[in-house]
Design a protein around this motif. Structure first.
Motif, PDB file in Angstrom:
ATOM      1  N   TYR A 194       0.833  -1.212   0.000  1.00  0.00           N
ATOM      2  CA  TYR A 194       0.000   0.000   0.000  1.00  0.00           C
ATOM      3  C   TYR A 194       0.864   1.257   0.000  1.00  0.00           C
ATOM      4  CZ  TYR A 194      -3.703   3.310   0.924  1.00  0.00           C
ATOM      5  OH  TYR A 194      -4.573   4.359   0.806  1.00  0.00           O
ATOM      6  N   ARG A 213       9.469   1.636   2.392  1.00  0.00           N
ATOM      7  CA  ARG A 213       9.617   2.324   3.677  1.00  0.00           C
ATOM      8  C   ARG A 213      10.744   1.683   4.481  1.00  0.00           C
ATOM      9  NH1 ARG A 213       5.036   5.360   5.211  1.00  0.00           N
ATOM     10  NH2 ARG A 213       4.108   6.103   3.276  1.00  0.00           N
ATOM     11  N   ASP A 214      11.369   2.503   5.317  1.00  0.00           N
ATOM     12  CA  ASP A 214      12.454   2.024   6.158  1.00  0.00           C
ATOM     13  C   ASP A 214      11.924   1.008   7.162  1.00  0.00           C
ATOM     14  OD1 ASP A 214      15.427   2.876   6.896  1.00  0.00           O
ATOM     15  OD2 ASP A 214      14.360   2.386   8.736  1.00  0.00           O
ATOM     16  N   GLU A 274       9.722   1.482  10.417  1.00  0.00           N
ATOM     17  CA  GLU A 274       8.256   1.615  10.463  1.00  0.00           C
ATOM     18  C   GLU A 274       7.547   0.281  10.691  1.00  0.00           C
ATOM     19  OE1 GLU A 274       6.584   3.646   7.101  1.00  0.00           O
ATOM     20  OE2 GLU A 274       7.587   5.527   7.585  1.00  0.00           O
ATOM     21  N   THR A 304       3.438  -1.062  11.231  1.00  0.00           N
ATOM     22  CA  THR A 304       2.997  -0.302  12.411  1.00  0.00           C
ATOM     23  C   THR A 304       2.964   1.197  12.141  1.00  0.00           C
ATOM     24  OG1 THR A 304       4.503  -1.862  13.471  1.00  0.00           O
ATOM     25  CG2 THR A 304       3.323  -0.330  14.906  1.00  0.00           C
ATOM     26  N   GLY A 305       4.037   1.701  11.537  1.00  0.00           N
ATOM     27  CA  GLY A 305       4.168   3.145  11.345  1.00  0.00           C
ATOM     28  C   GLY A 305       3.692   3.584   9.973  1.00  0.00           C
ATOM     29  N   GLY A 306       2.682   2.912   9.442  1.00  0.00           N
ATOM     30  CA  GLY A 306       2.163   3.276   8.124  1.00  0.00           C
ATOM     31  C   GLY A 306       0.709   2.873   8.049  1.00  0.00           C
ATOM     32  N   CYS A 307       0.388   1.963   7.107  1.00  0.00           N
ATOM     33  CA  CYS A 307      -1.010   1.585   6.888  1.00  0.00           C
ATOM     34  C   CYS A 307      -1.515   0.585   7.927  1.00  0.00           C
ATOM     35  CB  CYS A 307      -1.153   1.002   5.491  1.00  0.00           C
ATOM     36  SG  CYS A 307      -0.171  -0.494   5.258  1.00  0.00           S
ATOM     37  N   ARG A 308      -0.654   0.094   8.791  1.00  0.00           N
ATOM     38  CA  ARG A 308      -1.013  -0.833   9.865  1.00  0.00           C
ATOM     39  C   ARG A 308      -1.585  -2.151   9.347  1.00  0.00           C
ATOM     40  NH1 ARG A 308      -0.099   1.697  14.580  1.00  0.00           N
ATOM     41  NH2 ARG A 308      -0.986  -0.045  15.685  1.00  0.00           N
ATOM     42  N   GLN A 309      -1.149  -2.555   8.165  1.00  0.00           N
ATOM     43  CA  GLN A 309      -1.574  -3.847   7.628  1.00  0.00           C
ATOM     44  C   GLN A 309      -0.534  -4.920   7.974  1.00  0.00           C
ATOM     45  OE1 GLN A 309      -4.725  -3.969   5.775  1.00  0.00           O
ATOM     46  NE2 GLN A 309      -4.625  -2.059   6.925  1.00  0.00           N
ATOM     47  N   PHE A 361      -0.056  -8.564   1.238  1.00  0.00           N
ATOM     48  CA  PHE A 361      -0.911  -8.480   2.415  1.00  0.00           C
ATOM     49  C   PHE A 361      -1.127  -9.884   2.971  1.00  0.00           C
ATOM     50  CE2 PHE A 361      -2.603  -4.689   0.033  1.00  0.00           C
ATOM     51  CZ  PHE A 361      -2.112  -3.742   0.935  1.00  0.00           C
ATOM     52  N   ARG A 367      -3.590 -10.964   4.554  1.00  0.00           N
ATOM     53  CA  ARG A 367      -4.963 -11.444   4.362  1.00  0.00           C
ATOM     54  C   ARG A 367      -5.196 -12.026   2.968  1.00  0.00           C
ATOM     55  NH1 ARG A 367      -7.160  -5.702   4.580  1.00  0.00           N
ATOM     56  NH2 ARG A 367      -6.783  -4.922   2.502  1.00  0.00           N
TER      57      ARG A 367
END
Ligand SMILES: [Zn+2]
Lengths: 195, 91
Positions: free
Chosen positions: B7, B11-12, B15, B58-63, B81, B83
């Protein structure tokens, strides 16, 4: 009606600050008198919810990662699958969204009292934000209208690009004063104006 | 290490939160085979090669994500993902 107090309090000092030699690199401004509503769609209702947000706000966004739009005071952007931040100056924004989005379609959380929105703009905006967030702020990577969920020092922030040189930063209200001071330190070097 | 969230984009790793081995398969809940449960809870193969694991953005879309990462080089070959991964416990 009781006015919402700014969490920035005494640290909000209008005027010019920092290194004035090169002019004003950025301007900081707290957006007030706006409603902040988080809308979450169920897995299979995302397109319907986007249509409902469109009918409630007049702002239509696509079901693509981070897609968003800005129309004056109003803005909508996605920051996670099926999750959207809806912002507007209309006092009945929450009621409008609740009327358009039943629990069959998704959920609505009013965050007006839970978040503070800081608008940062100016020619040095990408430089200053890059000190806090590990994101590519260039316009091709972060186009106008789009949103991002990220961290600064392990604390969540939502960011939406408003135009070429402006971003809205959504931070937790209880962290807003600390964040505001951090932002001021980051901006000192380029000179900043608070208004 | 950079993880390319489906999504949020690249990212580092700061996050993300590691959530463990994604190859484990939960035994039948009605099973009373202690060795089976012990293996499920404690045994990890820790291979020095490609491995499937759960990460939370955790530090983004939390998926929740399933990341395939080479444990010796940290190079990541796929991210999806969790899911969408119908059998996250399968190899
Ligand atoms: Zn993500």
């Amino acid at each position: 009606m009781v006015d919402l107090q700014s969490p920035l309090g005494v640290t909000f000092i209008p005027g010019d600050h920092g290194n004035a030699a090169g002019g004003v690199g950025i301007t900081l401004h707290e957006r007030t008198n706006i409603s902040l509503i988080q809308v979450t769609a169920w897995n299979n209702t995302i397109p319907t919810v986007l249509t409902a947000i469109g009918s409630a706000t007049g702002v239509i966004v696509q079901n693509k990662p981070g897609h968003g739009r800005v129309a004056g005071e109003k803005s909508v952007f996605g920051f996670a699958p099926g999750r959207f931040m809806v912002t507007g100056a209309t006092p009945d924004l929450e009621q409008r969204l609740r009327a358009a989005i039943s629990t069959d379609l998704g959920t609505i959380v009013a965050l007006t009292h839970g978040r503070t929105v800081i608008r940062i703009s100016g020619s040095r905006v990408e430089w200053v934000l890059a000190k806090l967030f590990a994101l590519d702020f260039s316009e091709h990577a972060f186009p106008v209208g789009t949103g991002r969920a990220t961290l600064h020092h392990d604390i969540h922030t939502l960011i939406q690009r408003i135009d070429e040189n402006s971003f809205d930063l959504y931070v937790f209200r209880s962290f807003a004063r600390s964040f505001w001071l951090t932002l001021g330190h980051a901006a000192e070097e380029v000179g900043y104006r608070v208004e | 290490m950079i993880i390319k969230c489906p999504y949020c984009g690249p990212r580092d790793v700061i996050e993300f939160t590691y959530q463990g081995d994604a190859t484990r398969k939960r035994p039948d809940p009605s099973s009373t085979d202690q060795n089976l449960w012990n293996a499920y809870i404690y045994d990890r193969s820790n291979p020095a090669k490609s491995h499937r694991e759960f990460w939370l953005h955790t530090g983004g879309c939390r998926q929740h994500l399933v990341v395939t990462r080479d444990m010796s080089t940290h190079s990541i070959s796929s991210v999806g993902f969790a899911r969408d991964s119908k059998h996250a416990g399968d190899q």
